[in-house]
Design a protein around this motif. Structure first.
Motif, PDB file in Angstrom:
ATOM      1  N   LEU A 146      42.883  37.605  38.382  1.00 30.03           N
ATOM      2  CA  LEU A 146      43.090  38.705  39.306  1.00 30.03           C
ATOM      3  C   LEU A 146      42.606  39.992  38.653  1.00 30.03           C
ATOM      4  O   LEU A 146      43.089  40.380  37.590  1.00 30.03           O
ATOM      5  N   LEU A 147      41.624  40.646  39.275  1.00 24.88           N
ATOM      6  CA  LEU A 147      41.067  41.880  38.746  1.00 24.88           C
ATOM      7  C   LEU A 147      41.314  43.023  39.713  1.00 24.88           C
ATOM      8  O   LEU A 147      41.348  42.825  40.946  1.00 24.88           O
ATOM      9  N   LEU A 148      41.473  44.221  39.155  1.00 28.13           N
ATOM     10  CA  LEU A 148      41.628  45.419  39.977  1.00 28.13           C
ATOM     11  C   LEU A 148      40.253  46.009  40.248  1.00 28.13           C
ATOM     12  O   LEU A 148      39.507  46.314  39.317  1.00 28.13           O
ATOM     13  N   ASP A 149      39.919  46.178  41.541  1.00 30.13           N
ATOM     14  CA  ASP A 149      38.628  46.766  41.863  1.00 30.13           C
ATOM     15  C   ASP A 149      38.707  48.283  41.796  1.00 30.13           C
ATOM     16  O   ASP A 149      39.740  48.859  41.422  1.00 30.13           O
TER      17      ASP A 149
ATOM     18  N   CYS B 262      43.842  44.319  44.267  1.00 29.36           N
ATOM     19  CA  CYS B 262      43.793  43.131  43.424  1.00 29.36           C
ATOM     20  C   CYS B 262      42.900  42.086  44.093  1.00 29.36           C
ATOM     21  O   CYS B 262      43.120  41.722  45.253  1.00 29.36           O
ATOM     22  N   VAL B 263      41.895  41.622  43.383  1.00 31.70           N
ATOM     23  CA  VAL B 263      40.913  40.681  43.925  1.00 31.70           C
ATOM     24  C   VAL B 263      40.901  39.426  43.061  1.00 31.70           C
ATOM     25  O   VAL B 263      40.888  39.495  41.829  1.00 31.70           O
ATOM     26  N   ARG B 264      40.901  38.267  43.715  1.00 33.67           N
ATOM     27  CA  ARG B 264      40.880  36.995  42.994  1.00 33.67           C
ATOM     28  C   ARG B 264      39.427  36.606  42.698  1.00 33.67           C
ATOM     29  O   ARG B 264      38.598  36.531  43.601  1.00 33.67           O
ATOM     30  N   ILE B 265      39.143  36.366  41.428  1.00 33.42           N
ATOM     31  CA  ILE B 265      37.791  36.025  40.971  1.00 33.42           C
ATOM     32  C   ILE B 265      37.810  34.646  40.325  1.00 33.42           C
ATOM     33  O   ILE B 265      38.705  34.339  39.532  1.00 33.42           O
ATOM     34  N   THR B 266      36.823  33.814  40.656  1.00 31.51           N
ATOM     35  CA  THR B 266      36.701  32.481  40.061  1.00 31.51           C
ATOM     36  C   THR B 266      35.668  32.507  38.936  1.00 31.51           C
ATOM     37  O   THR B 266      34.534  32.926  39.135  1.00 31.51           O
ATOM     38  N   LEU B 267      36.089  32.073  37.760  1.00 31.16           N
ATOM     39  CA  LEU B 267      35.199  31.961  36.607  1.00 31.16           C
ATOM     40  C   LEU B 267      34.862  30.485  36.415  1.00 31.16           C
ATOM     41  O   LEU B 267      35.739  29.677  36.072  1.00 31.16           O
ATOM     42  N   LYS B 268      33.608  30.131  36.631  1.00 30.86           N
ATOM     43  CA  LYS B 268      33.192  28.734  36.559  1.00 30.86           C
ATOM     44  C   LYS B 268      32.848  28.339  35.124  1.00 30.86           C
ATOM     45  O   LYS B 268      32.296  29.125  34.359  1.00 30.86           O
TER      46      LYS B 268
ATOM     47  N   ASN C 264      47.895  43.942  49.128  1.00 29.76           N
ATOM     48  CA  ASN C 264      46.604  43.863  49.801  1.00 29.76           C
ATOM     49  C   ASN C 264      45.821  42.606  49.432  1.00 29.76           C
ATOM     50  O   ASN C 264      44.691  42.437  49.862  1.00 29.76           O
ATOM     51  N   LEU C 265      46.376  41.750  48.621  1.00 30.42           N
ATOM     52  CA  LEU C 265      45.649  40.539  48.192  1.00 30.42           C
ATOM     53  C   LEU C 265      45.453  39.583  49.384  1.00 30.42           C
ATOM     54  O   LEU C 265      46.431  39.266  50.072  1.00 30.42           O
TER      55      LEU C 265
END
Length: 344
Positions: free
Chosen positions: A266-269, A274-280, A343-344
């Motif tokens: 979860l990163l703050l833009d 808060c935005v969920r980001i996928t790291l492959k 806001n997620l």
């Protein structure tokens, strides 16, 4: 003496016809000598110019018209490669240059080259800073007086002593050498995976960053996470024994990355959401003090990373923009919490 006894004028004519003939064979020989001029390695510029002037004078005595431009061109052609910058400057310059001016500039260039060569050969104490090892922290690229970890308490976990650190411990280094040797022998048996990463010690990291930030690493080839709960799935074919981590100082070791798979963080833009980001294909390494996001892996997956003064940003392939903050020359992305973001 026999053909012109007591007749100086006639004797001079005889000598001229023999040594300064104006016939075609002599003119061709003089032109050949001029066009084949070449400065010897042990010859000074002055001696080289004198040889050229001798041939030019002999040609002019045969009533041949030799221009200053031709003389300069023939002299430049015979100069060694070390005079190439001078030759390029002379041929490309639009300045009208007489032969006298050319000689003066050529001698000046020779004196300059002598001075430069002397300064280079006398500089015997010059050291490549990249090969210097700091005896304070054990890392390369700087000396102890410029060490950023100066004043940080030292501790050797091997000897349990505060007189030196783990990085400068000789006994510990010997152990690492044995491990590296064993790893090299194993690598010859079968092909293994390898990941590059930037090395950061725990004491070097700024406060309150290790828990709430992802370090942005331009040298790492894979994302690295220290929490197992961040992973959503793992690659069952991943073998920790055949995967090697290589640090910037050349050290290589296997069994460091325990698992590999896809992880969500979860990163703050830039708007504070808060935005969920996928790291492959992220690596799970619990022994590392800091989670790392690889610029190379992110950009390969479609993201964009911009480093510019006052505005460092990571832009996901979905268009989300995250501010990259700088802390003591290290770059971080702020991580958020699902509980604090409606806001997620």
């Amino acid at each position: 003496m026999r053909e012109a006894t007591d007749d100086g004028r006639k004797a001079l004519e005889i000598l001229r016809s023999h040594y300064a003939s104006q016939g075609k064979p002599r003119i061709i020989a003089l032109y050949t000598e001029l066009t084949s001029l070449k400065k010897e390695s042990n010859e000074t510029i002055t001696d080289y110019i004198i040889r050229a002037e001798k041939a030019v004078t002999s040609l002019r005595n045969t009533k041949e018209v030799i221009s200053d431009g031709l003389i300069i061109a023939m002299i430049l052609k015979g100069l060694p490669d070390s005079y190439k910058p001078f030759a390029i400057h002379t041929t490309q310059s639009s300045e009208e240059l007489t032969f006298t001016q050319f000689k003066s500039k050529l001698r000046s260039y020779e004196e300059t080259e002598k001075f430069d060569d002397k300064s280079k050969t006398d500089n015997v104490m010059k050291v490549n800073i990249a090969s210097v090892t700091c005896y304070g922290c054990g890392n390369r690229g700087h000396v102890a007086r410029d060490c950023r970890q100066k004043g940080v308490p030292k501790w050797c976990s091997y000897h349990r002593s505060s007189t030196h650190s783990d990085e400068t411990c000789r006994r510990r280094k010997d152990g690492h050498k044995d491990e590296a040797k064993q790893a090299a022998e194993k690598q010859e048996e079968h092909e293994k995976e390898q990941t590059f990463v930037f090395k950061v010690s725990q004491t070097f990291l700024p406060d309150n960053i290790t828990k709430n930030g992802l370090m942005v690493d331009c040298g790492a080839t894979s994302h690295i996470l220290t929490e197992k709960n961040d992973f959503t799935k793992f690659d069952e074919s991943f073998d920790p024994k055949s995967h090697y981590m290589e640090l910037a100082d050349g050290a290589r070791m296997n069994n460091v990355a325990l698992k590999r798979g896809d992880a969500e963080v979860l990163l703050l833009d830039v708007e504070g959401k808060c935005v969920r980001i996928t790291l492959k294909k992220a690596l799970f390494i619990p022994s590392y003090p800091q989670s790392i996001i690889s610029v190379q892996a992110a950009t390969t997956d479609g993201a964009k990373v911009v480093f510019q003064e006052g505005q460092n940003e990571l832009i996901s392939k979905d268009g989300a923009v995250f501010r990259i903050e700088e802390h003591e020359r290290l770059y971080y992305l702020k991580m958020g919490s699902v509980w604090s973001s409606p806001n997620l």
